[in-house]
Design a protein around this motif. Structure first.
Motif, PDB file in Angstrom:
ATOM      1  N   ILE A  12       0.865  -1.194   0.000  1.00 26.16           N
ATOM      2  CA  ILE A  12       0.000   0.000   0.000  1.00 26.16           C
ATOM      3  C   ILE A  12       0.890   1.228   0.000  1.00 26.16           C
ATOM      4  CG2 ILE A  12      -1.838   1.259   1.197  1.00 26.16           C
ATOM      5  CD1 ILE A  12      -2.706  -1.344   2.462  1.00 26.16           C
ATOM      6  N   VAL A  35      -0.669  -0.686  -4.531  1.00 27.57           N
ATOM      7  CA  VAL A  35      -1.898   0.118  -4.507  1.00 27.57           C
ATOM      8  C   VAL A  35      -1.507   1.565  -4.246  1.00 27.57           C
ATOM      9  CG1 VAL A  35      -4.123   0.437  -3.354  1.00 27.57           C
ATOM     10  CG2 VAL A  35      -3.131  -1.864  -3.527  1.00 27.57           C
ATOM     11  N   LYS A  37      -3.123   5.597  -4.132  1.00 30.66           N
ATOM     12  CA  LYS A  37      -4.328   6.430  -4.266  1.00 30.66           C
ATOM     13  C   LYS A  37      -4.070   7.730  -5.007  1.00 30.66           C
ATOM     14  CE  LYS A  37      -4.044   8.762   0.172  1.00 30.66           C
ATOM     15  NZ  LYS A  37      -4.543   8.875   1.506  1.00 30.66           N
ATOM     16  N   VAL A  44       4.934  10.634  -1.727  1.00 30.48           N
ATOM     17  CA  VAL A  44       5.296  11.966  -1.225  1.00 30.48           C
ATOM     18  C   VAL A  44       6.659  12.352  -1.788  1.00 30.48           C
ATOM     19  CG1 VAL A  44       6.017  13.181   0.895  1.00 30.48           C
ATOM     20  CG2 VAL A  44       3.950  11.738   0.902  1.00 30.48           C
ATOM     21  N   SER A  45       7.533  11.356  -1.845  1.00 36.67           N
ATOM     22  CA  SER A  45       8.900  11.610  -2.287  1.00 36.67           C
ATOM     23  C   SER A  45       8.925  12.289  -3.648  1.00 36.67           C
ATOM     24  CB  SER A  45       9.663  10.285  -2.333  1.00 36.67           C
ATOM     25  OG  SER A  45      10.930  10.492  -2.867  1.00 36.67           O
ATOM     26  N   THR A  50      10.531  15.113  -1.339  1.00 35.77           N
ATOM     27  CA  THR A  50      11.953  15.166  -1.672  1.00 35.77           C
ATOM     28  C   THR A  50      12.240  15.812  -3.026  1.00 35.77           C
ATOM     29  OG1 THR A  50      12.073  13.026  -0.572  1.00 35.77           O
ATOM     30  CG2 THR A  50      14.037  13.745  -1.725  1.00 35.77           C
ATOM     31  N   LYS A  54      13.745  19.585  -3.738  1.00 34.60           N
ATOM     32  CA  LYS A  54      15.129  19.659  -4.235  1.00 34.60           C
ATOM     33  C   LYS A  54      15.186  20.295  -5.625  1.00 34.60           C
ATOM     34  CE  LYS A  54      15.465  18.574  -0.868  1.00 34.60           C
ATOM     35  NZ  LYS A  54      14.767  18.079   0.324  1.00 34.60           N
ATOM     36  N   GLY A 116      -6.160   3.632  -6.497  1.00 37.06           N
ATOM     37  CA  GLY A 116      -7.275   3.786  -5.572  1.00 37.06           C
ATOM     38  C   GLY A 116      -6.785   3.716  -4.149  1.00 37.06           C
ATOM     39  N   CYS A 147       2.365   3.533   3.452  1.00 39.18           N
ATOM     40  CA  CYS A 147       1.447   4.640   3.130  1.00 39.18           C
ATOM     41  C   CYS A 147       2.013   6.007   3.457  1.00 39.18           C
ATOM     42  CB  CYS A 147       0.127   4.427   3.861  1.00 39.18           C
ATOM     43  SG  CYS A 147       0.350   4.412   5.644  1.00 39.18           S
ATOM     44  N   GLY A 148       3.162   6.070   4.115  1.00 40.10           N
ATOM     45  CA  GLY A 148       3.800   7.360   4.366  1.00 40.10           C
ATOM     46  C   GLY A 148       3.040   8.243   5.336  1.00 40.10           C
ATOM     47  N   THR A 149       3.202   9.556   5.143  1.00 35.43           N
ATOM     48  CA  THR A 149       2.637  10.536   6.075  1.00 35.43           C
ATOM     49  C   THR A 149       1.929  11.643   5.313  1.00 35.43           C
ATOM     50  OG1 THR A 149       4.732  11.721   5.952  1.00 35.43           O
ATOM     51  CG2 THR A 149       4.446  10.239   7.831  1.00 35.43           C
ATOM     52  N   GLU A 191      14.681  23.886   5.363  1.00 36.48           N
ATOM     53  CA  GLU A 191      14.968  23.848   3.918  1.00 36.48           C
ATOM     54  C   GLU A 191      14.197  24.940   3.189  1.00 36.48           C
ATOM     55  OE1 GLU A 191      16.212  19.159   3.214  1.00 36.48           O
ATOM     56  OE2 GLU A 191      14.427  19.896   2.221  1.00 36.48           O
ATOM     57  N   THR A 279      -7.214   5.825   7.224  1.00 34.78           N
ATOM     58  CA  THR A 279      -8.224   5.206   6.343  1.00 34.78           C
ATOM     59  C   THR A 279      -7.894   3.736   6.016  1.00 34.78           C
ATOM     60  OG1 THR A 279      -7.046   5.980   4.393  1.00 34.78           O
ATOM     61  CG2 THR A 279      -8.799   7.416   5.220  1.00 34.78           C
ATOM     62  N   GLY A 313       9.087   2.796   5.768  1.00 29.87           N
ATOM     63  CA  GLY A 313       9.031   4.195   5.327  1.00 29.87           C
ATOM     64  C   GLY A 313       8.624   5.121   6.458  1.00 29.87           C
TER      65      GLY A 313
HETATM   66  C1  LIG Z   1       9.224  18.600   1.883  1.00 25.90           C
HETATM   67  C2  LIG Z   1       9.936  17.302   2.082  1.00 25.90           C
HETATM   68  C3  LIG Z   1      11.270  17.194   1.722  1.00 25.90           C
HETATM   69  C4  LIG Z   1      11.962  15.987   1.883  1.00 25.90           C
HETATM   70  N1  LIG Z   1      13.264  15.905   1.519  1.00 25.90           N
HETATM   71  C5  LIG Z   1      13.939  14.740   1.638  1.00 25.90           C
HETATM   72  C6  LIG Z   1      15.292  14.614   1.216  1.00 25.90           C
HETATM   73  O1  LIG Z   1      15.868  15.568   0.743  1.00 25.90           O
HETATM   74  N2  LIG Z   1      15.922  13.412   1.331  1.00 25.90           N
HETATM   75  C7  LIG Z   1      15.281  12.331   1.839  1.00 25.90           C
HETATM   76  O2  LIG Z   1      15.906  11.252   1.918  1.00 25.90           O
HETATM   77  N3  LIG Z   1      13.997  12.406   2.265  1.00 25.90           N
HETATM   78  C8  LIG Z   1      13.320  13.585   2.173  1.00 25.90           C
HETATM   79  N4  LIG Z   1      12.005  13.680   2.574  1.00 25.90           N
HETATM   80  C9  LIG Z   1      11.376  12.512   3.164  1.00 25.90           C
HETATM   81  C10 LIG Z   1      10.883  11.542   2.091  1.00 25.90           C
HETATM   82  O3  LIG Z   1      10.048  12.190   1.185  1.00 25.90           O
HETATM   83  C11 LIG Z   1      10.170  10.426   2.788  1.00 25.90           C
HETATM   84  O4  LIG Z   1      11.050   9.841   3.722  1.00 25.90           O
HETATM   85  C12 LIG Z   1       9.703   9.348   1.821  1.00 25.90           C
HETATM   86  O5  LIG Z   1       8.882   9.889   0.837  1.00 25.90           O
HETATM   87  C13 LIG Z   1       8.941   8.286   2.595  1.00 25.90           C
HETATM   88  O6  LIG Z   1       8.628   7.266   1.726  1.00 25.90           O
HETATM   89  P1  LIG Z   1       7.467   6.226   2.013  1.00 25.90           P
HETATM   90  O7  LIG Z   1       7.903   4.967   1.389  1.00 25.90           O
HETATM   91  O8  LIG Z   1       7.097   6.238   3.434  1.00 25.90           O
HETATM   92  O9  LIG Z   1       6.242   6.739   1.120  1.00 25.90           O
HETATM   93  P2  LIG Z   1       5.716   8.164   0.728  1.00 25.90           P
HETATM   94  O10 LIG Z   1       6.684   8.818  -0.198  1.00 25.90           O
HETATM   95  O11 LIG Z   1       5.328   8.903   1.934  1.00 25.90           O
HETATM   96  O12 LIG Z   1       4.442   7.795  -0.143  1.00 25.90           O
HETATM   97  C14 LIG Z   1       3.354   7.113   0.409  1.00 25.90           C
HETATM   98  C15 LIG Z   1       2.334   6.877  -0.692  1.00 25.90           C
HETATM   99  O13 LIG Z   1       1.296   6.065  -0.169  1.00 25.90           O
HETATM  100  C16 LIG Z   1       0.064   6.490  -0.736  1.00 25.90           C
HETATM  101  N5  LIG Z   1      -1.021   6.073   0.154  1.00 25.90           N
HETATM  102  C17 LIG Z   1      -1.243   6.453   1.442  1.00 25.90           C
HETATM  103  N6  LIG Z   1      -2.313   5.836   1.931  1.00 25.90           N
HETATM  104  C18 LIG Z   1      -2.799   5.044   0.944  1.00 25.90           C
HETATM  105  C19 LIG Z   1      -3.909   4.159   0.845  1.00 25.90           C
HETATM  106  N7  LIG Z   1      -4.745   3.952   1.861  1.00 25.90           N
HETATM  107  N8  LIG Z   1      -4.104   3.524  -0.327  1.00 25.90           N
HETATM  108  C20 LIG Z   1      -3.270   3.727  -1.397  1.00 25.90           C
HETATM  109  N9  LIG Z   1      -2.218   4.553  -1.354  1.00 25.90           N
HETATM  110  C21 LIG Z   1      -1.979   5.190  -0.195  1.00 25.90           C
HETATM  111  C22 LIG Z   1       0.200   7.996  -0.812  1.00 25.90           C
HETATM  112  O14 LIG Z   1      -0.668   8.540  -1.784  1.00 25.90           O
HETATM  113  C23 LIG Z   1       1.669   8.141  -1.201  1.00 25.90           C
HETATM  114  O15 LIG Z   1       1.786   8.212  -2.600  1.00 25.90           O
HETATM  115  C24 LIG Z   1      11.291  14.870   2.421  1.00 25.90           C
HETATM  116  C25 LIG Z   1       9.934  14.974   2.776  1.00 25.90           C
HETATM  117  C26 LIG Z   1       9.266  16.173   2.609  1.00 25.90           C
HETATM  118  C27 LIG Z   1       7.807  16.252   2.990  1.00 25.90           C
END
Ligand SMILES: Cc1cc2nc3c(=O)[nH]c(=O)nc-3n(C[C@H](O)[C@H](O)[C@H](O)COP(=O)(O)OP(=O)(O)OC[C@H]3O[C@@H](n4cnc5c(N)ncnc54)[C@H](O)[C@@H]3O)c2cc1C
Length: 467
Positions: A12, A35, A37, A44-45, A50, A54, A116, A147-149, A191, A279, A313
């Motif tokens: 997810i 999956v 959405k 988010v990345s 990220t 950048k 979705g 699902c990240g944050t 940043e 959710t 993540g």
């Molecule tokens: C402004 C900013 C700058 C950053 N800069 C850096 C950097 O320079 N270097 C670095 O290493 N890290 C950086 N980060 C951190 C980095 O973006 C995160 O550590 C990384 O994106 C986390 O990855 P993740 O695998 O948790 O998933 P995420 O990238 O958080 O993505 C999660 C995905 O899950 C999806 N999702 C959530 N819930 C559901 C659901 N119920 N069903 C389907 N899909 C769902 C979301 O739509 C999203 O697309 C930054 C973050 C931010 C906010």
């Protein structure tokens, strides 16, 4: 691609952890469904974190002529009157390219995707509901919550998408402000504050605590703060926010607990993020989250309290980096399918893409002192290097810490141009358990900023007892 509803693993979220896990599982012949959405894969990345921040930074440094100002003076500009449109053009191009690479990676490795929102129906079943309300149920032997944050959005902040933004929204800002208040001096806040300041926006950085970026070596932060003050970034530390209002003239007025008012064209609220778990219907599988929506996992396997359900993540908390998230995803997939990945190296680098950059690996001087390790430090200033002269660098420093007992490198801390790239030399020496002798005895390319390693090494060596 798998046309059925049954998979070996369902992931997810398509951010760094989900994508790395999916590709790893696919590479060993497992069927995987990702999956997502969001409209496009990447998380988010790619879409709000990220890569956008950048790209924005790179565009700002290029168009403002920032890197050349050491030579040509503070008034030097590559482009006069930089607009939000100038920033967006490069952003969209970069993001399109990133998504394309990712989609290709999924199709090349036979990873299926479903667009979705995913939620658990039972420990092995996920329901995916698309934007138009249609839904489909998928099953898998293993699940990964990636699902990240999302940004923390407290009620007292009048987010309006016009001039009060969270850190996901700021990348699509309609026009550049003349003044900006940034609330929260964490990595994201720092940043953006410094990126906007490089555009000559008058920035006030507000932080309720008396210090910021506390995991970074204090001496580095002092250097960094000095540079920010020199360019008129107003730092309001120890300043709790009492209220935020948009007044009749459209200005954002932030009242601080000490009675001061900060009036700006725009406000960025960047004080924290929360796990996007609300959710997922985690009650259906019995997984609990903390007050910030995060999930606890077993550190070496990424398993949640339900053994076949993994999480990786940002949803598992610190360090919340794209770089570490990818590794966590890989570990989860390997563990799920019986592969034994080698344990991760003890030290990973931390990169903060502020202007100037900060990067750090290993122990800070404060940690070394706390552990009562006998140590010595070496400092190099970039202006001491020939490369620094050529580039017109007036600022930038590297600090290295060595054990005086074992001569081993304990930590490297860099603030200045190229810090996030330079750090990897220190990382390699640190994880390979190298000593100060590596820096004294080896030849470095000349002229380079990497020469700072030799200078800082010699600086420490001069103060250390000889073997
Ligand atoms: C402004 C900013 C700058 C950053 N800069 C850096 C950097 O320079 N270097 C670095 O290493 N890290 C950086 N980060 C951190 C980095 O973006 C995160 O550590 C990384 O994106 C986390 O990855 P993740 O695998 O948790 O998933 P995420 O990238 O958080 O993505 C999660 C995905 O899950 C999806 N999702 C959530 N819930 C559901 C659901 N119920 N069903 C389907 N899909 C769902 C979301 O739509 C999203 O697309 C930054 C973050 C931010 C906010």
């Amino acid at each position: 691609m798998n046309a059925s509803n049954d998979f070996d693993m369902i992931v997810i979220g398509s951010g760094p952890s989900g994508r790395r896990a999916a590709v790893q599982a696919a590479k060993i012949g497992k069927s995987v469904l990702v999956v997502e959405k969001g409209r496009r894969v990447g998380g988010v990345s790619v879409h709000t974190g990220t890569i956008p921040s950048k790209t924005l930074r790179e565009t700002v440094l290029n168009l403002s002529g920032w890197r050349e100002r050491g030579f040509y003076g503070r008034s030097y500009r590559v482009k006069q009157n930089i607009s939000a449109g100038d920033l967006m053009a490069r952003l969209h191009k970069t993001l399109d390219h990133e998504v394309e690479v990712l989609e290709h990676q999924f199709s090349r490795n036979g990873v299926s995707t479903a667009n979705g929102s995913g939620r658990f129906l039972s420990p092995h079943e996920i329901e995916v509901t698309g934007e138009t309300g249609e839904s489909r149920v998928y099953n898998a032997g293993h699940m990964l919550i990636a699902c990240g944050t999302r940004p923390f959005r407290p009620d007292y902040v009048p987010f309006n998408g016009i001039n009060v933004f969270d850190s996901d929204e700021i990348i699509e800002l309609p026009k550049l402000p003349r003044s900006l208040a940034v609330i929260g001096a964490g990595v994201i806040g720092v940043e953006y504050a410094t990126i906007f300041s490089a555009l000559d926006v008058s920035v006030t950085l507000i932080e309720p605590r008396n210090s910021f970026l506390d995991f970074i070596d204090k001496e580095l932060i002092e250097e960094f703060m000095h540079e920010l003050r020199d360019r008129n970034v107003a730092l309001r530390l120890g300043a709790a926010v009492q209220s935020i209002n948009v007044n009749d003239t459209g200005k954002v007025v932030t009242s601080l607990a000490d009675g001061r008012l900060v009036t700006t064209d725009m406000l960025l609220f960047a004080a924290g993020r929360v796990g996007a778990t609300e959710t997922l219907n985690l009650d259906a599988v019995g997984i609990k989250t903390d007050h910030r929506g995060r999930i606890v996992v077993e550190a070496n396997t990424m398993q949640t309290s339900v053994p076949h359900i993994y999480a990786a993540g940002d949803v598992i908390g610190f360090p919340s980096l794209a770089s570490t998230s990818m590794e966590q995803g890989r570990v989860a997939a390997c563990h799920a399918f019986g592969l034994q990945p080698p344990p991760p190296p003890e030290f990973f680098p931390y990169g903060i893409y502020s202007v100037p950059e900060i990067s750090t690996v290993g122990m800070t001087e404060e940690e070394v002192r706390k552990r009562e390790i006998p140590y010595e430090c070496g400092i190099a200033r970039f202006r001491e290097t020939s490369r620094g002269h050529i580039m017109g660098l007036n600022t930038g420093m590297m600090k290295m810490i060595f054990s005086t007992k074992t001569r081993r490198l304990l930590g490297v801390h860099i603030v200045g141009e190229g810090a996030t790239e330079l750090i990897h030399i220190g990382q390699a020496v640190l994880n390979l358990k190298g000593t100060i002798d590596y820096f004294i005895e080896n030849t470095f390319n000349y002229p380079t900023l990497a020469e700072a390693y030799k200078i800082a090494g010699l600086d420490a060596w001069n103060r250390m007892a000889r073997p």
